[in-house]
Design a protein around this motif. Structure first.
Motif, PDB file in Angstrom:
ATOM      1  N   GLN A 155       0.806  -1.114  -0.041  1.00 11.54           N
ATOM      2  CA  GLN A 155      -0.014  -0.040   0.093  1.00 11.54           C
ATOM      3  C   GLN A 155       0.958   1.411   0.200  1.00 11.54           C
ATOM      4  O   GLN A 155       0.464   2.332  -0.938  1.00 11.54           O
ATOM      5  CB  GLN A 155      -1.022  -0.033   1.147  1.00 11.54           C
ATOM      6  N   ILE A 156       2.038   1.125   0.774  1.00  9.59           N
ATOM      7  CA  ILE A 156       2.921   2.194   0.896  1.00  9.59           C
ATOM      8  C   ILE A 156       3.341   2.614  -0.606  1.00  9.59           C
ATOM      9  O   ILE A 156       3.757   3.679  -0.904  1.00  9.59           O
ATOM     10  CB  ILE A 156       3.971   2.055   1.832  1.00  9.59           C
TER      11      ILE A 156
ATOM     12  N   GLY B 191       5.203  11.996   3.826  1.00 11.64           N
ATOM     13  CA  GLY B 191       4.579  11.953   5.172  1.00 11.64           C
ATOM     14  C   GLY B 191       3.157  11.583   4.977  1.00 11.64           C
ATOM     15  O   GLY B 191       2.244  11.429   5.959  1.00 11.64           O
ATOM     16  N   ARG B 192       2.407  11.263   3.927  1.00 12.22           N
ATOM     17  CA  ARG B 192       1.417  10.712   3.840  1.00 12.22           C
ATOM     18  C   ARG B 192       1.080   9.374   2.961  1.00 12.22           C
ATOM     19  O   ARG B 192      -0.004   9.062   2.926  1.00 12.22           O
ATOM     20  CB  ARG B 192       0.578  11.750   2.642  1.00 12.22           C
ATOM     21  N   ARG B 193       1.914   8.455   3.239  1.00 13.78           N
ATOM     22  CA  ARG B 193       2.024   7.114   2.665  1.00 13.78           C
ATOM     23  C   ARG B 193       1.530   6.035   3.605  1.00 13.78           C
ATOM     24  O   ARG B 193       1.075   5.062   3.214  1.00 13.78           O
ATOM     25  CB  ARG B 193       3.345   7.057   2.046  1.00 13.78           C
ATOM     26  N   ASN B 194       1.487   6.231   4.938  1.00 13.74           N
ATOM     27  CA  ASN B 194       1.284   5.259   5.663  1.00 13.74           C
ATOM     28  C   ASN B 194      -0.166   5.056   6.023  1.00 13.74           C
ATOM     29  O   ASN B 194      -1.084   6.003   5.792  1.00 13.74           O
ATOM     30  CB  ASN B 194       1.484   5.524   7.194  1.00 13.74           C
ATOM     31  N   PRO B 195      -0.653   3.635   5.780  1.00 10.71           N
ATOM     32  CA  PRO B 195      -2.271   3.581   5.695  1.00 10.71           C
ATOM     33  C   PRO B 195      -2.839   3.833   7.118  1.00 10.71           C
ATOM     34  O   PRO B 195      -2.257   3.192   7.995  1.00 10.71           O
ATOM     35  CB  PRO B 195      -2.179   2.165   5.074  1.00 10.71           C
TER      36      PRO B 195
ATOM     37  N   ASP C 293       4.869  15.631  15.590  1.00 17.81           N
ATOM     38  CA  ASP C 293       5.796  15.186  14.683  1.00 17.81           C
ATOM     39  C   ASP C 293       5.913  13.804  14.495  1.00 17.81           C
ATOM     40  O   ASP C 293       6.689  13.352  13.437  1.00 17.81           O
ATOM     41  CB  ASP C 293       7.319  15.442  15.608  1.00 17.81           C
ATOM     42  N   THR C 294       5.083  13.015  14.864  1.00 19.08           N
ATOM     43  CA  THR C 294       4.991  11.423  14.794  1.00 19.08           C
ATOM     44  C   THR C 294       3.885  11.215  13.586  1.00 19.08           C
ATOM     45  O   THR C 294       3.686  10.106  13.372  1.00 19.08           O
ATOM     46  CB  THR C 294       4.678  10.633  16.106  1.00 19.08           C
ATOM     47  N   ASP C 295       3.502  12.256  12.987  1.00 15.82           N
ATOM     48  CA  ASP C 295       2.304  12.074  11.833  1.00 15.82           C
ATOM     49  C   ASP C 295       3.005  11.599  10.610  1.00 15.82           C
ATOM     50  O   ASP C 295       3.493  12.125   9.797  1.00 15.82           O
ATOM     51  CB  ASP C 295       1.849  13.169  11.539  1.00 15.82           C
ATOM     52  N   ASP C 296       3.211  10.244  10.723  1.00 22.94           N
ATOM     53  CA  ASP C 296       3.918   9.317   9.548  1.00 22.94           C
ATOM     54  C   ASP C 296       5.529   9.546   9.639  1.00 22.94           C
ATOM     55  O   ASP C 296       6.147   9.049   8.621  1.00 22.94           O
ATOM     56  CB  ASP C 296       3.507   9.891   8.250  1.00 22.94           C
ATOM     57  N   VAL C 297       6.083   9.956  10.796  1.00 24.64           N
ATOM     58  CA  VAL C 297       7.537   9.976  10.940  1.00 24.64           C
ATOM     59  C   VAL C 297       7.856   8.312  10.945  1.00 24.64           C
ATOM     60  O   VAL C 297       8.902   8.158  10.256  1.00 24.64           O
ATOM     61  CB  VAL C 297       7.865  10.572  12.200  1.00 24.64           C
TER      62      VAL C 297
ATOM     63  N   ASN D  47      -8.590   8.928   3.915  1.00 24.08           N
ATOM     64  CA  ASN D  47      -7.943   9.780   2.934  1.00 24.08           C
ATOM     65  C   ASN D  47      -6.913  10.873   3.285  1.00 24.08           C
ATOM     66  O   ASN D  47      -7.303  11.929   4.118  1.00 24.08           O
ATOM     67  CB  ASN D  47      -9.231  10.482   2.019  1.00 24.08           C
ATOM     68  N   ARG D  48      -5.712  10.643   3.095  1.00 22.93           N
ATOM     69  CA  ARG D  48      -4.725  11.390   3.333  1.00 22.93           C
ATOM     70  C   ARG D  48      -4.717  13.009   2.906  1.00 22.93           C
ATOM     71  O   ARG D  48      -3.956  13.626   3.232  1.00 22.93           O
ATOM     72  CB  ARG D  48      -3.154  10.629   3.322  1.00 22.93           C
ATOM     73  N   TYR D  49      -5.342  12.869   1.644  1.00 24.78           N
ATOM     74  CA  TYR D  49      -5.436  14.294   1.006  1.00 24.78           C
ATOM     75  C   TYR D  49      -6.914  14.855   1.194  1.00 24.78           C
ATOM     76  O   TYR D  49      -7.104  15.866   0.523  1.00 24.78           O
ATOM     77  CB  TYR D  49      -5.053  14.117  -0.515  1.00 24.78           C
ATOM     78  N   ILE D  50      -7.611  14.354   2.535  1.00 21.90           N
ATOM     79  CA  ILE D  50      -8.745  15.302   2.809  1.00 21.90           C
ATOM     80  C   ILE D  50      -8.413  16.542   3.400  1.00 21.90           C
ATOM     81  O   ILE D  50      -7.218  16.753   3.894  1.00 21.90           O
ATOM     82  CB  ILE D  50      -9.573  14.601   3.887  1.00 21.90           C
TER      83      ILE D  50
END
Length: 618
Positions: free
Chosen positions: A188-189, A200-204, A407-411, A450-453
């Motif tokens: 998925q990534i 930073g937006r690839r984690n499901p 800072d952990t938003d997809d780090v 949806n990571r692009y909402i």
């Protein structure tokens, strides 16, 4: 008066004009009526309109035949790749010895990255991969069902972050089925990366699971897929509304929308364990809940991977029952030593992003000693050590800020290839749950956040910025799931002198135990009834005797008091023999699926199944 003289011209001028006009008229008639004035010269010949189409068609065919007979000239294609590759090593290209030391270092070759991903403003939402073929566990239990509570505050149930006043709980008997599958989060990534998603937006992030089942019918075919409402102790609140406005730079969202989306994502991120793998309700009686064992997975470790490392209460251990022994083929082949080194390097970079400098340095030192380490791995480890020590000094001097939750938003990129996702079909049969005695297949699909909402400036379709989640593909169907009957009956007696009635013994599963009761039945009557039977012994020694519904769902069609029954006995390994006919009572009935069936006293009373049920009755 004397007459004036007239010359010959004046005397005949009218005749001359009349003759010229007649000649012009004749020429016009010949040119425009007898022949045509429109002609063209083609290949040295004059061609008129009535023949020019044929001449052009003939000329085209001749040209086509001429081109068909022409052989193309051979062109020698020059391959420039070998010289270019040779030029990447200037010493060898110049026929100089390799022992000569180059005065300058050469640039690294440019990698081939393939097609460039979509640019910002042209991104379309990535597809969601289908889970693997599901495995299932099945059982029958009396469960303590608590209606789902809405998560608030971004934390787990039981830690003060769920709704303060949950709805009233109740107990019910259910045929439960837990459906579990593997979700390939690394795939998925990769899908998100190809779609142009920022790192930073690839984690499901899962917002829910859709579950369906279909029933195997009498003829062997399956019914249509029907939706199943999975049981979950907690649910997300309503998705925030997205308000898109126009600005000088294009579409954007309001500040209130950004705040709502940030708060919702924090709640979603901290609830991933409950959304990937909701816990089963409390079992009061009957079979204990077991979840399918998926080879190569460690559920507690996968839980830790989903938690927020900067939030103390987000990584609490959940109590799981033992796994069952169901095991599909291993999802991955064993990793090589070099792959293990690369995994550890990725983990070290994650620790670096989380500003855990001491852990980075210790891990980098350990990587340098691992089997399978290469020279480039050692260089990367040394760079991590050097940068970690520098960052540690800067932090001691106050030059860098401490990390925050945002800072952990997809780090922390997901490291395991697979995450386990499961759902529970734990609805009572009367409410649409699995029915006893039926055979089903299940399938599931994942719904990702949806990571692009609320990011309309990055997506190609403005509507994609308003969608809260993206629905994935359905998994393959599971193997057949046999739900054992919770009611069984046997024809135990009858009278050859009274064919109007017969007696049946009905066995019923109730709150974890089997109970039985005998009923008289007649033609056109339902088989079964209601009665009080003991199901457990209370603390004071008295028996708990609730009123139990023993109806089987079958209807008597006929009672035959003159039926001849021939018992079959096994003879040898593959043969059998038939006994002589023996008069008995036969009961013909219509079961709850509409199938006509028959039972006899001679077959039911000595049957091993009847004896088994008599032994297990409370």
């Amino acid at each position: 008066m004397a007459k004036q003289s007239v010359n010959i011209v004046e005397r005949h001028v009218e005749k001359v004009v009349l003759a010229l006009c007649a000649a012009v008229l004749a020429a016009s008639v010949v040119r425009y009526l007898v022949s045509t004035p429109n002609t063209v010269e083609m290949d040295g010949e004059v061609v008129q309109p009535n023949t020019i189409d044929d001449r052009i068609r003939d000329a085209g065919r001749a040209l086509k035949e001429q081109y068909a007979r022409v052989e193309p000239d051979e062109v020698e294609v020059v391959d420039f790749v070998p010289p270019l590759r040779a030029a990447s090593s200037p010493l060898a290209y110049a026929n100089l010895g390799a022992e000569l030391r180059s005065p300058v270092s050469f640039l690294a070759p440019v990698p081939d990255i393939g097609d460039a991903p979509p640019r910002v403003g042209e991104i379309r939402l990535a597809a969601v991969a289908a889970p693997s073929k599901p495995l299932v566990t099945v059982g029958r239990s009396t469960v303590h069902l608590v209606p789902p509570v809405v998560l608030v505050g971004g934390a787990k149930p039981g830690s003060g972050n769920a709704a303060a006043v949950p709805a009233a709980a109740f107990e019910t008997d259910v045929n439960w089925v837990t459906v579990a599958a593997l979700f390939d989060q690394q795939q998925q990534i990769s899908i998100c990366k190809k779609a142009g998603y920022k790192a930073g937006r690839r984690n499901p992030y899962v917002v829910g699971v859709d579950l369906q089942r279909r029933e195997r019918q009498v003829g062997g075919a399956f019914s249509k897929w029907v939706d199943v409402k999975p049981y979950a102790p907690t649910v997300l609140p309503e998705f925030p509304q997205v308000e898109i406005v126009e600005s000088r730079k294009g579409p954007t969202v309001t500040q209130s929308t950004r705040d709502r989306i940030r708060d919702f994502f924090g709640l979603l991120r901290d609830s991933q364990g409950d959304l990937f793998r909701p816990m089963f309700p409390e079992v009061k009686y009957g079979a204990e809940w077991l979840y399918p064992k998926l080879e190569g997975t460690d559920i507690p470790a996968l839980d830790r991977e989903l938690c927020n490392p900067l939030k103390a209460d987000a990584c609490e251990e959940r109590a799981y029952p033992p796994q069952t022994d169901l095991a599909p083929p291993p999802p991955d082949k064993p990793k090589t030593d070099t792959e293990l080194v690369e995994d550890e390097l990725v983990r070290a970079r994650v620790l670096f992003q989380l500003r855990q400098w001491e852990a980075v340095i210790d891990l980098a030192e350990a990587i340098k000693k691992m089997p399978g380490v290469r020279a480039n791995h050692i260089q990367k480890a040394d760079r991590l050590i050097e940068d970690g020590e520098q960052k540690e000094r800067d932090e001691a001097l106050g030059r860098t800020k401490a990390p925050t939750e945002d800072d952990t938003d997809d780090v922390v990129q997901r490291r395991s290839r697979y995450q386990v996702v499961w759902a529970h079909d734990a609805e009572a049969a009367a409410g649409g749950g699995a029915v006893s005695g039926r055979t089903y297949q299940y399938r599931m699909r994942v719904k990702l956040y949806n990571r692009y909402i609320a990011v309309p400036e990055d997506v190609a379709d403005r509507g994609d910025a308003e969608r809260a989640y993206v629905v994935g593909e359905w998994s393959p169907p599971s193997e057949d799931v046999n739900v054992q009957p919770d009611t069984e009956f046997f024809l135990t007696s009858g009278s050859v002198n009274n064919a109007s009635t017969a007696k049946v013994t009905v066995f019923k599963w109730y709150e974890g135990v089997w109970v039985s009761h005998s009923f008289s039945v007649a033609v056109d009557e339902l088989i079964g009834g209601g009665a009080k039977e003991a199901v457990r012994e209370l603390a004071d020694g008295a028996l708990d005797k609730p009123y139990i519904d023993f109806y089987t769902g079958s209807t008597v069609v006929d009672i035959d008091d003159d039926y001849e029954y021939r018992a079959r006995r096994r003879k040898g390994r593959v043969g059998f023999e038939v006994d002589s006919p023996k008069p008995t009572i036969a009961l013909v009935y219509l079961d709850d699926e509409g199938t006509l069936r028959q039972r006899t006293v001679a077959a039911d009373r000595p049957s091993p199944q009847y004896k088994k049920f008599k032994e297990i009755v409370f």
